[in-house]
Design a protein around this motif. Structure first.
Motif, PDB file in Angstrom:
ATOM      1  N   ILE A 182       0.835  -1.204   0.000  1.00  0.00           N
ATOM      2  CA  ILE A 182       0.000   0.000   0.000  1.00  0.00           C
ATOM      3  C   ILE A 182       0.868   1.252   0.000  1.00  0.00           C
ATOM      4  CG2 ILE A 182      -1.718   1.310   1.307  1.00  0.00           C
ATOM      5  CD1 ILE A 182      -2.804  -1.339   2.343  1.00  0.00           C
ATOM      6  N   GLY A 183       1.934   1.237   0.803  1.00  0.00           N
ATOM      7  CA  GLY A 183       2.826   2.397   0.855  1.00  0.00           C
ATOM      8  C   GLY A 183       3.498   2.670  -0.480  1.00  0.00           C
ATOM      9  N   ILE A 184       3.979   1.611  -1.135  1.00  0.00           N
ATOM     10  CA  ILE A 184       4.623   1.782  -2.440  1.00  0.00           C
ATOM     11  C   ILE A 184       3.592   2.175  -3.494  1.00  0.00           C
ATOM     12  CG2 ILE A 184       5.846   0.559  -4.277  1.00  0.00           C
ATOM     13  CD1 ILE A 184       7.307  -1.007  -2.140  1.00  0.00           C
ATOM     14  N   GLY A 185       2.376   1.610  -3.383  1.00  0.00           N
ATOM     15  CA  GLY A 185       1.309   2.020  -4.298  1.00  0.00           C
ATOM     16  C   GLY A 185       0.999   3.500  -4.173  1.00  0.00           C
ATOM     17  N   ALA A 186       0.984   4.003  -2.931  1.00  0.00           N
ATOM     18  CA  ALA A 186       0.778   5.441  -2.720  1.00  0.00           C
ATOM     19  C   ALA A 186       1.911   6.252  -3.341  1.00  0.00           C
ATOM     20  CB  ALA A 186       0.667   5.734  -1.224  1.00  0.00           C
ATOM     21  N   THR A 187       3.125   5.724  -3.258  1.00  0.00           N
ATOM     22  CA  THR A 187       4.268   6.407  -3.869  1.00  0.00           C
ATOM     23  C   THR A 187       4.123   6.491  -5.382  1.00  0.00           C
ATOM     24  OG1 THR A 187       5.716   5.601  -2.103  1.00  0.00           O
ATOM     25  CG2 THR A 187       6.772   6.371  -4.117  1.00  0.00           C
ATOM     26  N   LEU A 188       3.686   5.402  -5.998  1.00  0.00           N
ATOM     27  CA  LEU A 188       3.489   5.402  -7.453  1.00  0.00           C
ATOM     28  C   LEU A 188       2.388   6.378  -7.857  1.00  0.00           C
ATOM     29  CD1 LEU A 188       3.769   1.565  -8.175  1.00  0.00           C
ATOM     30  CD2 LEU A 188       5.525   3.318  -8.415  1.00  0.00           C
ATOM     31  N   LEU A 189       1.344   6.477  -7.041  1.00  0.00           N
ATOM     32  CA  LEU A 189       0.283   7.449  -7.326  1.00  0.00           C
ATOM     33  C   LEU A 189       0.806   8.877  -7.207  1.00  0.00           C
ATOM     34  CD1 LEU A 189      -2.748   5.771  -5.504  1.00  0.00           C
ATOM     35  CD2 LEU A 189      -2.382   5.984  -7.970  1.00  0.00           C
ATOM     36  N   ILE A 190       1.699   9.110  -6.251  1.00  0.00           N
ATOM     37  CA  ILE A 190       2.311  10.438  -6.108  1.00  0.00           C
ATOM     38  C   ILE A 190       3.099  10.791  -7.370  1.00  0.00           C
ATOM     39  CG2 ILE A 190       4.070  11.743  -4.850  1.00  0.00           C
ATOM     40  CD1 ILE A 190       3.198  10.249  -2.327  1.00  0.00           C
ATOM     41  N   ILE A 191       3.848   9.819  -7.891  1.00  0.00           N
ATOM     42  CA  ILE A 191       4.613  10.065  -9.117  1.00  0.00           C
ATOM     43  C   ILE A 191       3.667  10.374 -10.275  1.00  0.00           C
ATOM     44  CG2 ILE A 191       6.202   9.031 -10.777  1.00  0.00           C
ATOM     45  CD1 ILE A 191       7.317   7.354  -8.494  1.00  0.00           C
TER      46      ILE A 191
ATOM     47  N   LEU B   7      14.821   0.137  -0.999  1.00  0.00           N
ATOM     48  CA  LEU B   7      13.842  -0.522  -1.864  1.00  0.00           C
ATOM     49  C   LEU B   7      12.860   0.490  -2.435  1.00  0.00           C
ATOM     50  CD1 LEU B   7      12.519  -3.061  -3.027  1.00  0.00           C
ATOM     51  CD2 LEU B   7      11.236  -3.278  -0.886  1.00  0.00           C
ATOM     52  N   GLU B   8      12.364   1.380  -1.589  1.00  0.00           N
ATOM     53  CA  GLU B   8      11.423   2.400  -2.056  1.00  0.00           C
ATOM     54  C   GLU B   8      12.081   3.312  -3.085  1.00  0.00           C
ATOM     55  OE1 GLU B   8       8.672   6.052  -0.280  1.00  0.00           O
ATOM     56  OE2 GLU B   8      10.331   5.225   0.872  1.00  0.00           O
ATOM     57  N   ARG B   9      13.338   3.705  -2.823  1.00  0.00           N
ATOM     58  CA  ARG B   9      14.040   4.615  -3.729  1.00  0.00           C
ATOM     59  C   ARG B   9      14.249   3.988  -5.101  1.00  0.00           C
ATOM     60  NH1 ARG B   9      13.636   9.502  -3.534  1.00  0.00           N
ATOM     61  NH2 ARG B   9      13.164   9.187  -5.710  1.00  0.00           N
ATOM     62  N   VAL B  10      14.589   2.697  -5.124  1.00  0.00           N
ATOM     63  CA  VAL B  10      14.793   2.002  -6.399  1.00  0.00           C
ATOM     64  C   VAL B  10      13.496   1.964  -7.200  1.00  0.00           C
ATOM     65  CG1 VAL B  10      15.286  -0.246  -7.435  1.00  0.00           C
ATOM     66  CG2 VAL B  10      16.749   0.628  -5.613  1.00  0.00           C
ATOM     67  N   LEU B  11      12.392   1.616  -6.539  1.00  0.00           N
ATOM     68  CA  LEU B  11      11.105   1.553  -7.229  1.00  0.00           C
ATOM     69  C   LEU B  11      10.666   2.931  -7.713  1.00  0.00           C
ATOM     70  CD1 LEU B  11       9.202  -0.960  -4.917  1.00  0.00           C
ATOM     71  CD2 LEU B  11      10.216  -1.402  -7.154  1.00  0.00           C
TER      72      LEU B  11
END
Length: 233
Positions: free
Chosen positions: A20-29, A152-156
């Motif tokens: 969910i956290g990474i999904g939120a990050t992708l939505l931010i991008i 991991l978050e930074r790479v994605l």
């Protein structure tokens, strides 16, 4: 690489939260990519026709067109405000979930290290100071936690950013996209060179932190004894 894959296993108990956290990050991008497109529509299709060579020529247009453009400007302003609000919400979700996950992983790592220390022999403790062990349990474990979550978050994020913004650039202008991506090989080479150069110094800094912790621990733990001798001497 094998060490990093081993560290990734610590994420498994929190896979839903991390997803969910990474999904939120992708939505931010994605929202970051939408903002300049909305601004382009405002500038090119609403504001630019009212100016020529820096001079305002809005008085040449009919009142109905001006009113329609003003309504359209308000519409885009609300869209930009909505994008900003959504970005803030997703950013909070991302920071909260990944931050909490990082703290849980940090706790698990420290418990595991502490449990491992309980099963080591006397020879191990004779060869190492208390301060060095404290540094391993605190600073080194915290560095591992940052590797598991932040790296991991930074790479994605980097992969998603290149893919999303690269796709938009190629859709808008193929030539401009190629010019923009020309420095990428040089940038990659510099990053590899920097990582190989800085790694020994980073290891050295961790060793010095451990040594300083050892000296500090030994000195502070001996202060009370010195004070007693001074008091009754």
């Amino acid at each position: 690489m094998n060490v990093f894959l081993r560290l990734i296993t610590y994420i498994r108990p929190y896979l839903g939260r991390v997803s969910i956290g990474i999904g939120a990050t992708l939505l931010i991008i994605g929202l970051d990519a939408v903002q300049p497109l909305l601004m382009r529509e405002v500038i090119d299709n609403i504001l630019t026709p009212y100016f020529t060579e820096g001079n305002y020529i809005g008085d040449r247009f009919a009142d109905t067109k001006i009113a329609a453009d003003f309504d359209l400007l308000q519409y885009y302003a609300l869209l930009l405000l909505g994008v900003y609000i959504l970005r803030t919400v997703f950013s909070f979700i991302n920071r909260y979930l990944l931050g909490r996950t990082g703290q849980d992983i940090l706790f698990s790592l420290r418990v595991q290290v502490y449990d491992h220390l309980q099963h080591l022999g006397l020879r191990f403790y004779n060869d190492r100071s208390t301060g060095e062990l404290m540094s391993r349990v605190t600073s080194d474990v915290e560095s591992l936690q940052y590797t598991v979550t932040d790296t991991l978050e930074r790479v994605l994020i980097d992969i998603a950013t290149v893919f999303i913004f690269g796709s938009i650039l190629f859709a808008l202008s193929f030539e401009l996209a190629l010019i923009t991506l020309l420095p990428m090989p040089i940038y990659s080479i510099l990053i590899i060179f920097y990582n190989r150069t800085i790694r020994p110094y980073y290891t050295m800094s961790l060793e010095r932190i451990a040594n300083n912790s050892a000296v500090l621990q030994d000195n502070l733990s001996g202060i009370s004894i010195i004070k007693y001798f001074d008091l009754y001497g």
